[in-house]
Write a protein that holds these residues in place. Structure first.
Motif, PDB file in Angstrom:
ATOM      1  N   SER A 214      -4.370  27.521  -4.106  1.00 23.06           N
ATOM      2  CA  SER A 214      -5.194  28.739  -4.111  1.00 23.06           C
ATOM      3  C   SER A 214      -5.465  29.172  -5.536  1.00 23.06           C
ATOM      4  O   SER A 214      -4.788  28.755  -6.478  1.00 23.06           O
ATOM      5  N   SER A 215      -6.455  30.060  -5.674  1.00 22.94           N
ATOM      6  CA  SER A 215      -6.804  30.577  -6.994  1.00 22.94           C
ATOM      7  C   SER A 215      -7.303  32.013  -6.859  1.00 22.94           C
ATOM      8  O   SER A 215      -6.568  32.866  -6.357  1.00 22.94           O
ATOM      9  N   THR A 216      -8.548  32.286  -7.227  1.00 24.15           N
ATOM     10  CA  THR A 216      -9.084  33.651  -7.188  1.00 24.15           C
ATOM     11  C   THR A 216      -9.002  34.223  -5.772  1.00 24.15           C
ATOM     12  O   THR A 216      -9.518  33.643  -4.830  1.00 24.15           O
ATOM     13  N   GLY A 217      -8.340  35.370  -5.642  1.00 26.89           N
ATOM     14  CA  GLY A 217      -8.116  35.954  -4.320  1.00 26.89           C
ATOM     15  C   GLY A 217      -6.890  35.407  -3.634  1.00 26.89           C
ATOM     16  O   GLY A 217      -6.516  35.884  -2.556  1.00 26.89           O
ATOM     17  N   GLY A 218      -6.254  34.436  -4.250  1.00 24.56           N
ATOM     18  CA  GLY A 218      -5.117  33.765  -3.627  1.00 24.56           C
ATOM     19  C   GLY A 218      -3.892  34.628  -3.365  1.00 24.56           C
ATOM     20  O   GLY A 218      -3.269  34.505  -2.307  1.00 24.56           O
ATOM     21  N   PRO A 219      -3.499  35.503  -4.291  1.00 25.67           N
ATOM     22  CA  PRO A 219      -2.303  36.309  -4.023  1.00 25.67           C
ATOM     23  C   PRO A 219      -2.396  37.114  -2.737  1.00 25.67           C
ATOM     24  O   PRO A 219      -1.440  37.169  -1.957  1.00 25.67           O
ATOM     25  N   GLN A 220      -3.555  37.739  -2.496  1.00 22.74           N
ATOM     26  CA  GLN A 220      -3.724  38.507  -1.262  1.00 22.74           C
ATOM     27  C   GLN A 220      -3.703  37.584  -0.042  1.00 22.74           C
ATOM     28  O   GLN A 220      -3.060  37.883   0.975  1.00 22.74           O
ATOM     29  N   ALA A 221      -4.414  36.463  -0.134  1.00 22.55           N
ATOM     30  CA  ALA A 221      -4.484  35.523   0.987  1.00 22.55           C
ATOM     31  C   ALA A 221      -3.120  34.918   1.276  1.00 22.55           C
ATOM     32  O   ALA A 221      -2.729  34.756   2.441  1.00 22.55           O
ATOM     33  N   LEU A 222      -2.383  34.586   0.235  1.00 21.82           N
ATOM     34  CA  LEU A 222      -1.046  34.004   0.415  1.00 21.82           C
ATOM     35  C   LEU A 222      -0.117  34.973   1.132  1.00 21.82           C
ATOM     36  O   LEU A 222       0.637  34.575   2.030  1.00 21.82           O
ATOM     37  N   GLN A 223      -0.152  36.232   0.741  1.00 21.70           N
ATOM     38  CA  GLN A 223       0.735  37.194   1.390  1.00 21.70           C
ATOM     39  C   GLN A 223       0.406  37.328   2.869  1.00 21.70           C
ATOM     40  O   GLN A 223       1.307  37.429   3.705  1.00 21.70           O
ATOM     41  N   LYS A 224      -0.881  37.326   3.199  1.00 16.79           N
ATOM     42  CA  LYS A 224      -1.291  37.410   4.600  1.00 16.79           C
ATOM     43  C   LYS A 224      -0.794  36.199   5.384  1.00 16.79           C
ATOM     44  O   LYS A 224      -0.186  36.329   6.462  1.00 16.79           O
ATOM     45  N   VAL A 225      -1.045  35.010   4.854  1.00 15.43           N
ATOM     46  CA  VAL A 225      -0.638  33.788   5.551  1.00 15.43           C
ATOM     47  C   VAL A 225       0.885  33.709   5.686  1.00 15.43           C
ATOM     48  O   VAL A 225       1.414  33.405   6.756  1.00 15.43           O
ATOM     49  N   LEU A 331      -3.148  23.163   2.894  1.00 15.45           N
ATOM     50  CA  LEU A 331      -3.971  24.357   3.087  1.00 15.45           C
ATOM     51  C   LEU A 331      -4.649  24.715   1.766  1.00 15.45           C
ATOM     52  O   LEU A 331      -3.985  24.809   0.735  1.00 15.45           O
ATOM     53  N   ILE A 332      -5.968  24.867   1.809  1.00 16.31           N
ATOM     54  CA  ILE A 332      -6.721  25.328   0.641  1.00 16.31           C
ATOM     55  C   ILE A 332      -7.241  26.735   0.931  1.00 16.31           C
ATOM     56  O   ILE A 332      -7.998  26.947   1.877  1.00 16.31           O
ATOM     57  N   LEU A 333      -6.832  27.678   0.088  1.00 12.84           N
ATOM     58  CA  LEU A 333      -7.270  29.066   0.225  1.00 12.84           C
ATOM     59  C   LEU A 333      -8.301  29.395  -0.857  1.00 12.84           C
ATOM     60  O   LEU A 333      -8.605  28.587  -1.718  1.00 12.84           O
ATOM     61  N   THR A 334      -8.798  30.602  -0.811  1.00  5.49           N
ATOM     62  CA  THR A 334      -9.844  31.094  -1.700  1.00  5.49           C
ATOM     63  C   THR A 334      -9.590  30.753  -3.172  1.00  5.49           C
ATOM     64  O   THR A 334      -8.452  30.776  -3.641  1.00  5.49           O
ATOM     65  N   GLY A 335     -10.663  30.459  -3.886  1.00  4.04           N
ATOM     66  CA  GLY A 335     -10.519  30.173  -5.302  1.00  4.04           C
ATOM     67  C   GLY A 335     -11.779  29.596  -5.916  1.00  4.04           C
ATOM     68  O   GLY A 335     -12.598  28.997  -5.221  1.00  4.04           O
ATOM     69  N   MET A 336     -11.931  29.749  -7.237  1.00  4.37           N
ATOM     70  CA  MET A 336     -13.063  29.191  -7.955  1.00  4.37           C
ATOM     71  C   MET A 336     -12.815  27.715  -8.254  1.00  4.37           C
ATOM     72  O   MET A 336     -11.687  27.243  -8.275  1.00  4.37           O
ATOM     73  N   GLY A 337     -13.919  27.003  -8.507  1.00  2.00           N
ATOM     74  CA  GLY A 337     -13.805  25.614  -8.921  1.00  2.00           C
ATOM     75  C   GLY A 337     -13.645  24.656  -7.761  1.00  2.00           C
ATOM     76  O   GLY A 337     -13.966  24.970  -6.611  1.00  2.00           O
ATOM     77  N   HIS A 338     -13.117  23.472  -8.055  1.00  2.00           N
ATOM     78  CA  HIS A 338     -12.965  22.440  -7.025  1.00  2.00           C
ATOM     79  C   HIS A 338     -11.578  21.815  -7.022  1.00  2.00           C
ATOM     80  O   HIS A 338     -11.369  20.771  -6.420  1.00  2.00           O
ATOM     81  N   ASP A 339     -10.626  22.431  -7.721  1.00  2.94           N
ATOM     82  CA  ASP A 339      -9.262  21.892  -7.739  1.00  2.94           C
ATOM     83  C   ASP A 339      -8.736  21.788  -6.313  1.00  2.94           C
ATOM     84  O   ASP A 339      -8.880  22.715  -5.516  1.00  2.94           O
ATOM     85  N   SER A 362     -13.247  34.347   2.216  1.00  5.60           N
ATOM     86  CA  SER A 362     -12.791  33.973   0.879  1.00  5.60           C
ATOM     87  C   SER A 362     -13.364  34.921  -0.166  1.00  5.60           C
ATOM     88  O   SER A 362     -14.514  35.335  -0.076  1.00  5.60           O
ATOM     89  N   VAL A 363     -12.562  35.246  -1.158  1.00  4.08           N
ATOM     90  CA  VAL A 363     -13.066  36.012  -2.295  1.00  4.08           C
ATOM     91  C   VAL A 363     -14.088  35.168  -3.060  1.00  4.08           C
ATOM     92  O   VAL A 363     -15.147  35.642  -3.450  1.00  4.08           O
ATOM     93  N   VAL A 364     -13.746  33.897  -3.274  1.00  6.18           N
ATOM     94  CA  VAL A 364     -14.683  32.921  -3.844  1.00  6.18           C
ATOM     95  C   VAL A 364     -14.525  31.620  -3.072  1.00  6.18           C
ATOM     96  O   VAL A 364     -13.409  31.120  -2.908  1.00  6.18           O
ATOM     97  N   TRP A 365     -15.636  31.079  -2.576  1.00  5.43           N
ATOM     98  CA  TRP A 365     -15.565  29.869  -1.751  1.00  5.43           C
ATOM     99  C   TRP A 365     -15.852  28.632  -2.598  1.00  5.43           C
ATOM    100  O   TRP A 365     -16.699  27.808  -2.276  1.00  5.43           O
TER     101      TRP A 365
END
Length: 399
Positions: A214-225, A331-339, A362-365
């Protein structure tokens, strides 16, 4: 069955008008520098800059920015006080917190995310380091553009017509193991460009590890998951790469552990993976796994950034796939780029399964869009559906 695909790039502005930015920092040198950097990009326009939160709050309605870059420590009114006041005046405002890499500021930045900030950018410690930091400049501009563009898309009338879930689970590829029949979920509307991406079957092997990127928006998404799946993790370890600098990752590990009610820590070199425990890649290091006899251990490496990131998702996913094969759940969560996209291919090649977050939630898809575009994912789901799905898959039920 194919799933509707939407654009996951962030390189162009969806409007002829530049994204309007407000810069708020008590240091005049930093305000001027950030303003010049942002104004130098033709898709951005700095409409105002202020030395404290009070002046910024008073100016929100007049300047009407799309994005605010907000310092934390300022006289008269600090960033945390100003944040909710700004959002009260403009509900769709994107606020990016800017803070130096201290533990206190890392804690405040993560708290700001829970209060409505969209993201944060870690500032180098000194003004001289800020002026010479290529990485800081790149990250600042990328985040302002990506988050500003998303905010504008969300405002657009077409947004409400978009598909909010992607689905279907029948692949044109040969199945990996035995696939249980599953009901189809169809997108709300057909993709405008007629493009689709394919999904592949879940592995018939129950997962023995969960690997998350995960990346941008990841902390919020991680806590939810993690809150949704914590009670189901007693048989598998969880390894996470979140694009974050040092100090931030240690705090993130504490937060996801509290959400999951599970032991959680930054991964340390030589740690033996244990079921039910969570390991977060430390900022500034790549975290990979290595087989050592009957144990699986964490190894930290100090190699070059991968996809401009350190830690990066691809090295972790590659090492997980090598050890766990078809028993891998990624699992791939929200984030910038293609990592993570290459790592998704590696997991799929080894027979494992991958779930990806959908665009609407996603905050950034960027990362999840790139992963979905590989055609190697088994599901593309809204954030609310990811946890329940993981729980079922961990039990051997892929329906």
């Amino acid at each position: 069955m194919a799933v509707a695909q939407t654009n996951y790039t962030t390189g162009s502005t969806p409007s002829a008008d530049p994204i309007k930015v407000m810069v708020v920092d008590d240091a005049v040198v930093i305000r001027g520098l950030l303003s010049r950097w942002l104004d130098a990009d033709e898709s951005l326009q700095v409409v105002s800059s202020h030395r404290n939160g009070k002046l910024a709050v008073d100016d929100i309605e007049k300047s009407n920015p799309d994005v605010v870059v907000l310092d934390i420590e300022m006289p008269e009114m600090d960033g945390m006080t100003a944040l909710p006041l700004m959002l009260a005046k403009k509900r769709d405002l994107v606020v990016i917190m800017a803070s130096t890499l201290t533990r206190r500021n890392a804690e405040i930045s993560l708290k700001a995310l829970s209060l409505g900030a969209a993201d944060y950018v870690p500032k180098p410690e000194s003004n001289s380091e800020v002026t010479t930091s290529v990485d800081f400049r790149r990250e600042l501009i990328e985040k302002v553009k990506a988050l500003g563009q998303r905010a504008r898309r969300m405002r657009g009338p077409a947004r409400s017509m978009r598909a909010e879930t992607n689905a279907g689970r029948v692949s044109s590829q040969a199945p990996v193991g035995r696939l249980a029949a599953a009901p189809l979920r169809t997108p709300a509307i057909a993709p405008a460009a007629g493009k689709t991406f394919k999904l592949r079957p879940y592995s018939s092997v129950r997962p023995r590890i969960l690997a998350i990127g995960s990346s941008t928006g990841g902390p919020q998404a991680l806590q939810k998951v993690m809150k949704d799946i914590g009670s189901s993790l007693h048989e598998v370890p969880v390894v996470i790469t979140q694009h974050m600098p040092p100090t931030f990752t240690a705090i993130l590990a504490e937060h996801v552990g509290k959400a999951a009610l599970r032991p959680s820590k930054e991964g340390a070199d030589g740690d033996v993976l244990r079921p039910g425990e969570i390991y977060v890649a430390p900022g500034g290091k790549h975290m990979i796994l290595e087989k050592d006899g009957g144990a699986v251990k964490i190894r930290l490496t100090d190699g070059a950034p991968v996809n401009f990131c350190k830690p990066a998702v691809d090295p972790l996913f590659d090492s997980v796939a090598k050890i766990y094969g078809s028993a891998t759940l990624g699992l791939i969560l929200t984030g910038m780029g293609h990592d993570g996209a290459d790592g998704v291919k590696t997991i799929a090649a080894g027979g494992g399964s991958i779930i990806t977050q959908d665009e609407a939630s996603s905050v950034v898809w960027g990362m999840p869009g790139a992963a979905a575009n590989t055609g190697m994912c088994s599901d593309v789901l809204p954030l609310d559906e990811i946890g329940p799905k993981i729980v079922r898959v961990l039990k051997g039920n892929t329906r």
